[in-house]
Write a protein that holds these residues in place. Structure first.
Motif, mmCIF file in Angstrom:
data_model
loop_
_atom_site.group_PDB
_atom_site.id
_atom_site.type_symbol
_atom_site.label_atom_id
_atom_site.label_comp_id
_atom_site.label_asym_id
_atom_site.label_seq_id
_atom_site.Cartn_x
_atom_site.Cartn_y
_atom_site.Cartn_z
ATOM 1 N N UNK A 167 0.028 12.735 15.871
ATOM 2 C CA UNK A 167 -1.365 13.132 16.079
ATOM 3 C C UNK A 167 -2.235 12.827 14.862
ATOM 4 N N UNK A 168 -1.614 12.394 13.772
ATOM 5 C CA UNK A 168 -2.360 12.140 12.540
ATOM 6 C C UNK A 168 -2.196 10.714 12.056
ATOM 7 N N UNK A 169 -2.277 10.574 10.751
ATOM 8 C CA UNK A 169 -2.163 9.261 10.112
ATOM 9 C C UNK A 169 -1.239 9.396 8.897
ATOM 10 N N UNK A 170 -0.612 8.294 8.553
ATOM 11 C CA UNK A 170 0.183 8.236 7.332
ATOM 12 C C UNK A 170 -0.528 7.291 6.378
ATOM 13 N N UNK A 171 -0.896 7.791 5.223
ATOM 14 C CA UNK A 171 -1.524 6.981 4.185
ATOM 15 C C UNK A 171 -0.453 6.632 3.161
ATOM 16 N N UNK A 172 -0.355 5.354 2.850
ATOM 17 C CA UNK A 172 0.559 4.886 1.811
ATOM 18 C C UNK A 172 -0.283 4.083 0.833
ATOM 19 N N UNK A 173 -0.211 4.433 -0.450
ATOM 20 C CA UNK A 173 -0.958 3.725 -1.490
ATOM 21 C C UNK A 173 0.006 3.231 -2.548
ATOM 22 N N UNK A 174 -0.236 2.002 -3.005
ATOM 23 C CA UNK A 174 0.602 1.458 -4.073
ATOM 24 C C UNK A 174 -0.273 0.674 -5.044
ATOM 25 N N UNK A 175 0.123 0.706 -6.291
ATOM 26 C CA UNK A 175 -0.571 -0.053 -7.323
ATOM 27 C C UNK A 175 -0.049 -1.472 -7.351
ATOM 28 N N UNK A 176 -0.956 -2.444 -7.229
ATOM 29 C CA UNK A 176 -0.555 -3.846 -7.204
ATOM 30 C C UNK A 176 -0.797 -4.543 -8.536
ATOM 31 N N UNK A 177 -1.500 -3.872 -9.441
ATOM 32 C CA UNK A 177 -1.740 -4.381 -10.796
ATOM 33 C C UNK A 177 -1.464 -3.241 -11.765
ATOM 34 N N UNK A 178 -1.348 -3.532 -13.046
ATOM 35 C CA UNK A 178 -1.184 -2.438 -14.008
ATOM 36 C C UNK A 178 -2.331 -1.421 -13.919
ATOM 37 N N UNK A 179 -3.548 -1.893 -13.705
ATOM 38 C CA UNK A 179 -4.687 -0.967 -13.553
ATOM 39 C C UNK A 179 -4.493 -0.062 -12.336
ATOM 40 N N UNK A 180 -4.099 -0.637 -11.217
ATOM 41 C CA UNK A 180 -3.864 0.150 -10.013
ATOM 42 C C UNK A 180 -2.740 1.145 -10.190
ATOM 43 N N UNK A 181 -1.675 0.728 -10.850
ATOM 44 C CA UNK A 181 -0.555 1.634 -11.117
ATOM 45 C C UNK A 181 -0.989 2.784 -12.014
ATOM 46 N N UNK A 182 -1.840 2.476 -12.991
ATOM 47 C CA UNK A 182 -2.346 3.508 -13.893
ATOM 48 C C UNK A 182 -3.202 4.522 -13.129
ATOM 49 N N UNK A 183 -4.060 4.047 -12.242
ATOM 50 C CA UNK A 183 -4.915 4.931 -11.447
ATOM 51 C C UNK A 183 -4.059 5.864 -10.597
ATOM 52 N N UNK A 184 -3.070 5.317 -9.904
ATOM 53 C CA UNK A 184 -2.229 6.145 -9.049
ATOM 54 C C UNK A 184 -1.361 7.101 -9.855
ATOM 55 N N UNK A 185 -0.884 6.673 -11.007
ATOM 56 C CA UNK A 185 -0.099 7.570 -11.858
ATOM 57 C C UNK A 185 -0.956 8.737 -12.330
ATOM 58 N N UNK A 186 -2.189 8.443 -12.670
ATOM 59 C CA UNK A 186 -3.132 9.477 -13.097
ATOM 60 C C UNK A 186 -3.355 10.476 -11.960
ATOM 61 N N UNK A 187 -3.495 10.001 -10.753
ATOM 62 C CA UNK A 187 -3.681 10.893 -9.606
ATOM 63 C C UNK A 187 -2.449 11.738 -9.361
#
Length: 154
Positions: free
Chosen positions: A128-148
């Protein structure tokens, strides 16, 4: 990272959660089937920057620009794009400066022209819902997700 989204309000909240960490610019690719909630997620990202008002899918205009909290946020929807080269004619590279936040729905349609994503988000229908999957594809993206992730555990 994964997160289950139980309805529209959860999807907006997830967008806000990511949007709060996108200060300084980032390229975010959004994948998922038609109607999965990509534009709803983008509304949350924009709300994190203080945007109030409607957020529509730029299916026919390809890009919808927003200025919020002194940040340029560009919401792209490439669903109706016929050929990636069309992006060159509209000056696509001008949108992807280092300080802008670029949210790109249907990025596979711009393959070969779009810059690499910092963060890849997938939203898929699950029950009944959604599954969100996020991944960092660059060092900047990985840093953002790690911070979160650190914020979530605080």
């Amino acid at each position: 990272m994964q997160r289950y989204l139980d309805g529209e309000s959860d999807t907006v909240a997830a967008g806000m959660w990511l949007g709060k960490a996108l200060q300084g610019g980032a390229v975010v690719y959004l994948g998922g089937q038609l109607g999965a909630g990509k534009t709803t997620f983008c509304r949350g990202v924009l709300q994190a920057f203080g945007h109030v008002g409607a957020v529509k899918s730029p299916t026919y205009t390809i890009v919808e620009p927003y200025e919020a909290a002194g940040v340029s946020v560009y919401h792209f929807d490439l669903y109706r794009l016929g050929d990636p080269e069309e992006l060159e004619y509209m000056g696509i590279r001008d949108y992807f400066d280092g300080d802008a936040v670029c949210l790109v729905e249907w990025p596979e349609r711009g393959a070969g022209v779009l810059p690499l994503a910092d963060i890849m988000v997938s939203i898929e229908v699950q029950g009944a819902g959604r599954l969100l999957v996020a991944s960092g594809a660059t060092p900047r993206g990985q840093q953002i997700l790690a911070q979160l992730s650190e914020y979530e555990t605080d």
